[in-house]
Design a protein around this motif. Structure first.
Motif, mmCIF file in Angstrom:
data_model
loop_
_atom_site.group_PDB
_atom_site.id
_atom_site.type_symbol
_atom_site.label_atom_id
_atom_site.label_comp_id
_atom_site.label_asym_id
_atom_site.label_seq_id
_atom_site.Cartn_x
_atom_site.Cartn_y
_atom_site.Cartn_z
ATOM 1 N N MET A 74 55.439 29.108 43.596
ATOM 2 C CA MET A 74 55.727 28.333 42.394
ATOM 3 C C MET A 74 57.187 27.893 42.438
ATOM 4 O O MET A 74 58.063 28.661 42.839
ATOM 5 C CB MET A 74 55.482 29.173 41.143
ATOM 6 N N ALA A 75 57.451 26.676 42.029
ATOM 7 C CA ALA A 75 58.783 26.089 42.155
ATOM 8 C C ALA A 75 59.786 26.679 41.165
ATOM 9 O O ALA A 75 60.978 26.420 41.278
ATOM 10 C CB ALA A 75 58.693 24.574 41.974
ATOM 11 N N ASP A 76 59.341 27.481 40.225
ATOM 12 C CA ASP A 76 60.242 28.081 39.239
ATOM 13 C C ASP A 76 61.046 29.225 39.848
ATOM 14 O O ASP A 76 60.744 29.715 40.926
ATOM 15 C CB ASP A 76 59.432 28.612 38.049
ATOM 16 N N ALA A 77 62.044 29.668 39.103
ATOM 17 C CA ALA A 77 62.886 30.796 39.535
ATOM 18 C C ALA A 77 62.155 32.103 39.226
ATOM 19 O O ALA A 77 62.494 32.827 38.301
ATOM 20 C CB ALA A 77 64.239 30.743 38.834
ATOM 21 N N THR A 78 61.123 32.387 39.993
ATOM 22 C CA THR A 78 60.303 33.586 39.809
ATOM 23 C C THR A 78 60.806 34.713 40.711
ATOM 24 O O THR A 78 61.539 34.464 41.671
ATOM 25 C CB THR A 78 58.835 33.284 40.169
ATOM 26 N N PRO A 79 60.396 35.951 40.448
ATOM 27 C CA PRO A 79 60.730 37.032 41.378
ATOM 28 C C PRO A 79 60.243 36.748 42.803
ATOM 29 O O PRO A 79 60.938 37.073 43.764
ATOM 30 C CB PRO A 79 60.029 38.252 40.770
ATOM 31 N N ALA A 80 59.084 36.117 42.927
ATOM 32 C CA ALA A 80 58.580 35.779 44.271
ATOM 33 C C ALA A 80 59.535 34.812 44.971
ATOM 34 O O ALA A 80 59.866 34.999 46.146
ATOM 35 C CB ALA A 80 57.181 35.175 44.175
ATOM 36 N N MET A 81 59.986 33.789 44.265
ATOM 37 C CA MET A 81 60.929 32.830 44.853
ATOM 38 C C MET A 81 62.213 33.547 45.280
ATOM 39 O O MET A 81 62.736 33.299 46.373
ATOM 40 C CB MET A 81 61.245 31.717 43.853
ATOM 41 N N HIS A 82 62.716 34.440 44.451
ATOM 42 C CA HIS A 82 63.930 35.196 44.799
ATOM 43 C C HIS A 82 63.711 36.054 46.040
ATOM 44 O O HIS A 82 64.592 36.142 46.899
ATOM 45 C CB HIS A 82 64.388 36.063 43.627
ATOM 46 N N LEU A 83 62.543 36.681 46.143
ATOM 47 C CA LEU A 83 62.231 37.511 47.313
ATOM 48 C C LEU A 83 62.220 36.657 48.580
ATOM 49 O O LEU A 83 62.841 37.013 49.584
ATOM 50 C CB LEU A 83 60.881 38.202 47.126
ATOM 51 N N TYR A 84 61.541 35.537 48.539
ATOM 52 C CA TYR A 84 61.454 34.690 49.730
ATOM 53 C C TYR A 84 62.826 34.153 50.139
ATOM 54 O O TYR A 84 63.154 34.116 51.325
ATOM 55 C CB TYR A 84 60.466 33.542 49.508
#
Length: 173
Positions: free
Chosen positions: A129-139
């Motif tokens: 997801m393009a939002d600032a999610t925990p997943a995005m931070h992890l990647y």
């Protein structure tokens, strides 16, 4: 924030665990419907034979790496790697809400990166997801970078997904 936990481990999904895989996958789709291109409604219609065949095929394949994350002895997450030529794609990455922040996502990614390198992949791709999610931070913490334009998560969706890529250094023999 929860601290890393030594009880977190990762292992391949075994052929006889197709029902556990099915249950975790459906749980992931119910818990985080906006994180996946597939929907609970679509996946819940799959016949048991399809779920079973999917896991048996992955287990015997040189191109798939289906994983469970465990918190102690309890399954708490899953991820799927698929090799295509010199690229490994990551799908179905999910950690249960009760185990988030304990290092399960990091452990799944560590194993998928090690697997991709063993297979000779030059890059790893995923969508998030393009939002600032925990997943995005992890990647991003792993070094994944945006690759291409944002795309709808699914047909007719207003939710946007970002493709990300991590270039791998070839390992020397």
């Amino acid at each position: 924030m929860k601290m890393a936990n030594d009880a977190i481990s990762v292992r391949p999904i075994k052929p006889g665990e197709w029902q556990l895989y099915r249950d975790m996958r459906l749980c992931a789709l119910r818990d985080s419907p906006d994180a996946f291109a597939s929907t609970y409604e679509e996946e819940a219609l799959r016949a048991d034979q399809n779920w079973k065949a999917r896991i048996i095929s992955a287990f015997s394949s040189n191109h798939d790496h289906a994983l469970f994350a465990l918190n102690g002895s309890k399954i708490c997450g899953l991820a799927w790697g698929k090799l295509s030529a010199d690229t490994a794609d990551i799908f179905q990455m999910w950690v249960s809400p009760t185990s988030r922040g304990l290092g399960a996502g990091r452990a799944l990614l560590d194993e998928l990166l090690a697997w991709a390198k063993r297979c000779g992949a030059l890059r790893i791709r995923l969508g998030v997801m393009a939002d600032a999610t925990p997943a995005m931070h992890l990647y991003k913490a792993f070094g994944f970078l945006p690759d291409g334009d944002l795309e709808p998560l699914r047909k007719d969706s207003l939710l946007m997904s970002q493709s990300m890529v991590l270039e791998l250094r070839p390992t020397l023999p």
